[in-house]
Design a protein around this motif. Structure first.
Motif, PDB file in Angstrom:
ATOM      1  N   VAL A 156     -20.046  27.724  -5.088  1.00 42.93           N
ATOM      2  CA  VAL A 156     -19.296  28.547  -6.034  1.00 42.93           C
ATOM      3  C   VAL A 156     -18.011  27.828  -6.432  1.00 42.93           C
ATOM      4  O   VAL A 156     -17.435  27.066  -5.656  1.00 42.93           O
ATOM      5  CB  VAL A 156     -18.968  29.941  -5.449  1.00 42.93           C
ATOM      6  N   ASN A 157     -17.590  28.078  -7.655  1.00 46.84           N
ATOM      7  CA  ASN A 157     -16.348  27.539  -8.196  1.00 46.84           C
ATOM      8  C   ASN A 157     -15.340  28.665  -8.266  1.00 46.84           C
ATOM      9  O   ASN A 157     -15.481  29.589  -9.079  1.00 46.84           O
ATOM     10  CB  ASN A 157     -16.596  26.955  -9.592  1.00 46.84           C
ATOM     11  N   PRO A 158     -14.290  28.631  -7.427  1.00 45.16           N
ATOM     12  CA  PRO A 158     -13.317  29.731  -7.436  1.00 45.16           C
ATOM     13  C   PRO A 158     -12.414  29.746  -8.656  1.00 45.16           C
ATOM     14  O   PRO A 158     -11.635  30.692  -8.835  1.00 45.16           O
ATOM     15  CB  PRO A 158     -12.524  29.487  -6.151  1.00 45.16           C
ATOM     16  N   GLN A 159     -12.478  28.709  -9.483  1.00 46.30           N
ATOM     17  CA  GLN A 159     -11.692  28.618 -10.719  1.00 46.30           C
ATOM     18  C   GLN A 159     -10.202  28.857 -10.471  1.00 46.30           C
ATOM     19  O   GLN A 159      -9.553  29.653 -11.150  1.00 46.30           O
ATOM     20  CB  GLN A 159     -12.226  29.607 -11.763  1.00 46.30           C
ATOM     21  N   ILE A 160      -9.671  28.137  -9.498  1.00 47.66           N
ATOM     22  CA  ILE A 160      -8.269  28.324  -9.115  1.00 47.66           C
ATOM     23  C   ILE A 160      -7.332  27.325  -9.789  1.00 47.66           C
ATOM     24  O   ILE A 160      -6.120  27.385  -9.606  1.00 47.66           O
ATOM     25  CB  ILE A 160      -8.108  28.219  -7.591  1.00 47.66           C
ATOM     26  N   GLY A 161      -7.889  26.371 -10.551  1.00 46.01           N
ATOM     27  CA  GLY A 161      -7.050  25.401 -11.244  1.00 46.01           C
ATOM     28  C   GLY A 161      -7.255  24.001 -10.699  1.00 46.01           C
ATOM     29  O   GLY A 161      -8.019  23.780  -9.762  1.00 46.01           O
ATOM     30  N   GLY A 162      -6.560  23.046 -11.301  1.00 44.95           N
ATOM     31  CA  GLY A 162      -6.750  21.648 -10.955  1.00 44.95           C
ATOM     32  C   GLY A 162      -5.502  21.002 -10.411  1.00 44.95           C
ATOM     33  O   GLY A 162      -4.423  21.586 -10.377  1.00 44.95           O
ATOM     34  N   GLY A 163      -5.671  19.749  -9.962  1.00 43.79           N
ATOM     35  CA  GLY A 163      -4.563  18.958  -9.479  1.00 43.79           C
ATOM     36  C   GLY A 163      -4.090  17.979 -10.535  1.00 43.79           C
ATOM     37  O   GLY A 163      -4.336  18.153 -11.730  1.00 43.79           O
ATOM     38  N   SER A 164      -3.461  16.897 -10.081  1.00 44.55           N
ATOM     39  CA  SER A 164      -2.843  15.952 -11.010  1.00 44.55           C
ATOM     40  C   SER A 164      -3.840  14.981 -11.632  1.00 44.55           C
ATOM     41  O   SER A 164      -3.512  14.310 -12.609  1.00 44.55           O
ATOM     42  CB  SER A 164      -1.741  15.168 -10.284  1.00 44.55           C
ATOM     43  N   ILE A 165      -5.049  14.880 -11.074  1.00 46.72           N
ATOM     44  CA  ILE A 165      -6.086  14.007 -11.633  1.00 46.72           C
ATOM     45  C   ILE A 165      -7.237  14.903 -12.081  1.00 46.72           C
ATOM     46  O   ILE A 165      -8.034  15.383 -11.262  1.00 46.72           O
ATOM     47  CB  ILE A 165      -6.568  12.966 -10.601  1.00 46.72           C
ATOM     48  N   GLY A 178     -20.965  24.217  -9.516  1.00 46.93           N
ATOM     49  CA  GLY A 178     -21.051  25.539  -8.916  1.00 46.93           C
ATOM     50  C   GLY A 178     -21.098  26.683  -9.897  1.00 46.93           C
ATOM     51  O   GLY A 178     -21.101  26.502 -11.120  1.00 46.93           O
ATOM     52  N   ILE A 179     -21.142  27.863  -9.348  1.00 46.46           N
ATOM     53  CA  ILE A 179     -21.181  29.096 -10.133  1.00 46.46           C
ATOM     54  C   ILE A 179     -19.751  29.595 -10.311  1.00 46.46           C
ATOM     55  O   ILE A 179     -19.039  29.833  -9.336  1.00 46.46           O
ATOM     56  CB  ILE A 179     -22.062  30.147  -9.442  1.00 46.46           C
ATOM     57  N   ALA A 180     -19.339  29.731 -11.554  1.00 49.44           N
ATOM     58  CA  ALA A 180     -17.950  30.075 -11.874  1.00 49.44           C
ATOM     59  C   ALA A 180     -17.680  31.540 -11.546  1.00 49.44           C
ATOM     60  O   ALA A 180     -18.100  32.445 -12.271  1.00 49.44           O
ATOM     61  CB  ALA A 180     -17.678  29.787 -13.345  1.00 49.44           C
ATOM     62  N   LEU A 181     -16.960  31.776 -10.459  1.00 48.16           N
ATOM     63  CA  LEU A 181     -16.833  33.130  -9.922  1.00 48.16           C
ATOM     64  C   LEU A 181     -16.078  34.092 -10.828  1.00 48.16           C
ATOM     65  O   LEU A 181     -16.301  35.309 -10.758  1.00 48.16           O
ATOM     66  CB  LEU A 181     -16.123  33.082  -8.564  1.00 48.16           C
ATOM     67  N   ARG A 182     -15.172  33.586 -11.660  1.00 51.28           N
ATOM     68  CA  ARG A 182     -14.368  34.484 -12.490  1.00 51.28           C
ATOM     69  C   ARG A 182     -14.986  34.736 -13.862  1.00 51.28           C
ATOM     70  O   ARG A 182     -14.441  35.514 -14.640  1.00 51.28           O
ATOM     71  CB  ARG A 182     -12.948  33.925 -12.632  1.00 51.28           C
ATOM     72  N   ASP A 183     -16.090  34.090 -14.154  1.00 53.56           N
ATOM     73  CA  ASP A 183     -16.797  34.400 -15.394  1.00 53.56           C
ATOM     74  C   ASP A 183     -17.370  35.815 -15.305  1.00 53.56           C
ATOM     75  O   ASP A 183     -17.718  36.298 -14.213  1.00 53.56           O
ATOM     76  CB  ASP A 183     -17.932  33.409 -15.637  1.00 53.56           C
ATOM     77  N   GLU A 184     -17.477  36.463 -16.443  1.00 60.87           N
ATOM     78  CA  GLU A 184     -17.924  37.853 -16.460  1.00 60.87           C
ATOM     79  C   GLU A 184     -19.302  38.005 -15.797  1.00 60.87           C
ATOM     80  O   GLU A 184     -20.257  37.313 -16.164  1.00 60.87           O
ATOM     81  CB  GLU A 184     -17.992  38.372 -17.891  1.00 60.87           C
ATOM     82  N   GLY A 185     -19.368  38.880 -14.821  1.00 61.62           N
ATOM     83  CA  GLY A 185     -20.626  39.195 -14.156  1.00 61.62           C
ATOM     84  C   GLY A 185     -21.071  38.202 -13.104  1.00 61.62           C
ATOM     85  O   GLY A 185     -22.071  38.447 -12.405  1.00 61.62           O
ATOM     86  N   ALA A 186     -20.349  37.093 -12.958  1.00 61.50           N
ATOM     87  CA  ALA A 186     -20.816  36.035 -12.056  1.00 61.50           C
ATOM     88  C   ALA A 186     -20.750  36.455 -10.592  1.00 61.50           C
ATOM     89  O   ALA A 186     -21.687  36.214  -9.820  1.00 61.50           O
ATOM     90  CB  ALA A 186     -20.004  34.765 -12.275  1.00 61.50           C
ATOM     91  N   ARG A 187     -19.649  37.083 -10.207  1.00 62.22           N
ATOM     92  CA  ARG A 187     -19.497  37.460  -8.797  1.00 62.22           C
ATOM     93  C   ARG A 187     -20.579  38.453  -8.392  1.00 62.22           C
ATOM     94  O   ARG A 187     -21.192  38.321  -7.323  1.00 62.22           O
ATOM     95  CB  ARG A 187     -18.102  38.037  -8.561  1.00 62.22           C
ATOM     96  N   GLU A 188     -20.829  39.417  -9.261  1.00 57.78           N
ATOM     97  CA  GLU A 188     -21.870  40.402  -8.968  1.00 57.78           C
ATOM     98  C   GLU A 188     -23.236  39.729  -8.858  1.00 57.78           C
ATOM     99  O   GLU A 188     -24.057  40.096  -8.008  1.00 57.78           O
ATOM    100  CB  GLU A 188     -21.901  41.482 -10.050  1.00 57.78           C
ATOM    101  N   TRP A 189     -23.476  38.728  -9.720  1.00 64.25           N
ATOM    102  CA  TRP A 189     -24.753  38.015  -9.666  1.00 64.25           C
ATOM    103  C   TRP A 189     -24.904  37.283  -8.335  1.00 64.25           C
ATOM    104  O   TRP A 189     -25.981  37.285  -7.728  1.00 64.25           O
ATOM    105  CB  TRP A 189     -24.845  36.999 -10.810  1.00 64.25           C
ATOM    106  N   VAL A 190     -23.815  36.668  -7.865  1.00 62.23           N
ATOM    107  CA  VAL A 190     -23.873  35.935  -6.594  1.00 62.23           C
ATOM    108  C   VAL A 190     -24.188  36.878  -5.446  1.00 62.23           C
ATOM    109  O   VAL A 190     -25.061  36.597  -4.609  1.00 62.23           O
ATOM    110  CB  VAL A 190     -22.547  35.182  -6.337  1.00 62.23           C
TER     111      VAL A 190
END
Length: 443
Positions: A156-165, A178-190
């Motif tokens: 899963v991709n928590p979509q928390i942001g990136g670093g300097s690279i 991974g599966i983008a957890l904050r996309d609509e409906g994704a968490r429920e699907w997981v």
């Protein structure tokens, strides 16, 4: 043979011995060196760091990210230190198997696994983390057709942001992993995907590596833990028994100091996600660069020196073919250079701004630009430090430059000894890899 010297002293001793013993010289102007003692020390530090923050008998698998150093003797050494393998291709799996890494100590991660790759992994009992719903559907069919001992999970991709690279930040809003957890409906699907599959018992996340701060990495792990708790609550049992937290510990490329440490990260996880480390969950880690980078050195002979625009230039045999990231992205990947004389001894003298150039035929093939070093002269050696991961092990065949030989070393008060890790590539091998046996194919 126990070592009584520190890493910098071992490196200097190895450079001098390599020149004295003829491993490096006019006929062999570039080699890679690996500090065996340092690698063992890093592996021990990793094991100890997580043992100190988990209850006794907590299942913990440290799986080395093979991509960081795809060299069979390195994987064999790490296996001897209790480290498994994280693989992301059939080639990496073949290397891990050649090194003797057991299937139960191997994890397969990749965003583009073929049916054949999945079938092989499930037949061997290798842990697999599915990257997306379509891949999970493939696994559904394989599980239905044959039993498997493979632990199975979702990334899963928590979509928390990136670093300097940006290129190494894998938890951004649009990451390919991974599966983008904050996309609509994704968490429920997981959650539903786990409830529908009682055999799905792992959860995987990895937020990135170099350039990603520890606090952000820990937030990604917290997101995975909270999701695991949600799934287990919905299932009414501990369906997810293991969380794979990935790797990504950044490396200090500015000095010999190893910072941050595994202990720093483990303690941060203990304070950020205490429930993950209370013994209810098994853990998998996938560190790569941090285990090897500080313990590798590229040693390159200075073939010529010149000046251009008043600036000295040392032309060496180390460039884009062994330091690809640094040459193409020098701001993100600066490397330290140490100057040695013709006998392999540390070079003294006034430091002079100079360029350290590689052998490739384009202007940007520079290891360092306007770098202050003791003036390099013809026959001296430039040592490119912190290159044990993603550098000389990852040859880039620009100008058909040959892959250099790689040697492991032990160095202490009793002397220095070397072991061949990889022999230098021959011209015949270059021709063979370039279709030499099919020379008339296009006539």
């Amino acid at each position: 043979m126990a070592s009584d010297t520190d890493a910098a002293t071992r490196r200097e001793q190895a450079v001098q011995a390599a020149v004295e013993q003829g491993l490096a010289g006019p006929e062999t102007p570039i080699i890679g060196l690996l500090d065996i003692t340092g690698i063992r020390s890093s592996a021990a530090a990793l094991r100890t760091a997580f043992a100190e923050v988990t209850p006794p008998d907590t299942p913990v698998l440290h799986a080395f990210a093979v991509k960081a150093s795809p060299l069979v003797p390195v994987l064999r050494l790490l296996r001897d230190e209790g480290i498994g393998a994280e693989v992301a291709s059939p080639g990496e799996l073949a290397l891990a198997r050649a090194a003797g890494v057991r299937p139960e100590h191997t994890v397969l991660d990749s965003p583009a696994k073929t049916p054949a790759e999945l079938r092989e992994a499930l037949a061997l009992g290798i842990a697999v983390n599915a990257d997306n719903p379509q891949e999970l559907a493939r696994i559904d069919a394989l599980v239905a057709s044959a039993t498997t001992a493979s632990p199975l999970g979702l990334r899963v991709n928590p979509q928390i942001g990136g670093g300097s690279i940006g290129a190494l930040s894998t938890a951004t809003a649009t990451s390919k992993f991974g599966i983008a957890l904050r996309d609509e409906g994704a968490r429920e699907w997981v959650v539903r995907a786990y409830l529908d599959r009682p055999w799905l018992n792992r959860l995987h996340t990895h937020s990135g590596s170099q350039g990603v701060p520890l606090a952000l990495m820990a937030e990604g792990v917290r997101a995975a833990y909270e999701l695991a708790e949600e799934i287990n609550t919905a299932a009414g049992r501990q369906q997810i028994d293991t969380v794979d937290i990935g790797g990504g510990l950044p490396v200090n490329f500015s000095s010999d100091e190893e910072t941050p440490t595994y202990a720093d990260y483990a303690r941060l996880l203990k304070s950020t996600v205490p429930g993950l480390l209370d013994g209810r969950y098994g853990l998998v880690t996938e560190f790569g660069r941090s285990l090897l980078a500080k313990h590798g050195t590229i040693l390159a002979r200075v073939e010529y020196t010149k000046t251009s625009g008043g600036r000295p230039i040392a032309v060496t045999h180390a460039g884009v073919q062994v330091a690809t990231r640094t040459v193409y992205a020098p701001v993100s990947w600066p490397l330290r250079i140490a100057a040695y004389d013709t006998k392999g001894r540390p070079k003294a003298g006034v430091e002079v701004p100079q360029d350290v150039a590689g052998p490739a035929c384009f202007a940007g093939d520079l290891l360092a630009e306007n770098r202050e070093l003791p003036l390099l002269e013809q026959g001296d050696y430039a040592a490119v430090l912190d290159t044990g991961a993603y550098y000389f092990a990852h040859h880039y065949a620009y100008n058909s430059l040959a892959r250099p030989g790689v040697h492991g070393f032990t160095a202490d008060s009793d002397g220095t000894s070397f072991a061949t890790v990889r022999t230098p590539q021959t011209l015949q091998e270059i021709v063979a890899e370039s279709g030499g046996e099919h020379r008339d194919a296009l006539l």
